[in-house]
Design a protein around this motif. Sequence first.
Motif, PDB file in Angstrom:
ATOM      1  N   VAL A  77       0.748  -1.041   0.067  1.00 41.73           N
ATOM      2  CA  VAL A  77      -0.146   0.123  -0.078  1.00 41.73           C
ATOM      3  C   VAL A  77       0.753   1.295   0.053  1.00 41.73           C
ATOM      4  N   ALA A  78       0.583   2.326  -1.004  1.00 38.81           N
ATOM      5  CA  ALA A  78       1.427   3.495  -0.739  1.00 38.81           C
ATOM      6  C   ALA A  78       0.382   4.706  -0.800  1.00 38.81           C
ATOM      7  N   LYS A  79       0.694   5.591  -0.295  1.00 40.43           N
ATOM      8  CA  LYS A  79       0.112   6.795   0.179  1.00 40.43           C
ATOM      9  C   LYS A  79       0.606   8.090  -0.666  1.00 40.43           C
ATOM     10  N   VAL A  80      -0.131   8.620  -1.644  1.00 39.85           N
ATOM     11  CA  VAL A  80       0.263   9.733  -2.103  1.00 39.85           C
ATOM     12  C   VAL A  80      -0.711  11.215  -1.603  1.00 39.85           C
ATOM     13  N   ASP A  81       0.165  12.129  -0.855  1.00 36.01           N
ATOM     14  CA  ASP A  81      -0.439  13.267  -0.709  1.00 36.01           C
ATOM     15  C   ASP A  81      -0.674  14.098  -1.894  1.00 36.01           C
ATOM     16  N   ILE A  82      -1.703  14.519  -2.209  1.00 28.68           N
ATOM     17  CA  ILE A  82      -1.861  15.125  -3.447  1.00 28.68           C
ATOM     18  C   ILE A  82      -1.553  16.691  -3.524  1.00 28.68           C
ATOM     19  N   ASP A  83      -1.437  17.070  -2.336  1.00 24.47           N
ATOM     20  CA  ASP A  83      -0.941  18.711  -2.149  1.00 24.47           C
ATOM     21  C   ASP A  83       0.591  18.639  -2.124  1.00 24.47           C
ATOM     22  N   ALA A  84       1.142  17.577  -1.754  1.00 19.98           N
ATOM     23  CA  ALA A  84       2.571  17.596  -1.947  1.00 19.98           C
ATOM     24  C   ALA A  84       3.053  16.961  -3.299  1.00 19.98           C
ATOM     25  N   HIS A  85       2.187  16.430  -3.957  1.00 17.22           N
ATOM     26  CA  HIS A  85       2.546  15.740  -5.207  1.00 17.22           C
ATOM     27  C   HIS A  85       1.528  15.778  -6.308  1.00 17.22           C
TER      28      HIS A  85
END
Length: 129
Positions: A77-85
């Motif tokens: 499981v990977a989490k991507v912060d949409i604000d940072a990326h």
Amino acid sequence: MSDAEDIDDIREKKKEKLRSMAGAPDEPVHVEGGTHLEELLSENRLLLVDFYADWCGPCKMLEPTVEEIAAETDAAVAKVDIDAHQDLAQQYQVQGVPTLYLFVDGEPADRMVGVQDKSTLVEKIEAHA
């Protein structure tokens, strides 16, 4: 048991041990950028990617479920912060959060928008396991 059955049993136990040692991480991995996501895609046959934002209430509701999925399934499981990326969010056409992608062998197999229950996520992962 015959010798052949004993040998098959030993082989199966060794396979299980190797699988558990080389398995997916048992907690979500926070993506540090596009290159990091590409590495995760190449290292894991099954990868569930959670595009989220810290300010998003539904994302916070989904977080314990995502952690359980990481601990209990074969998927990483990977989490991507949409604000940072924002570049990754744009690349994967994330218009609302949470958005979850299930990648199989590096290719998107499923896209889900909004909070998903654990049984739905497990079912989708197991369909590709």
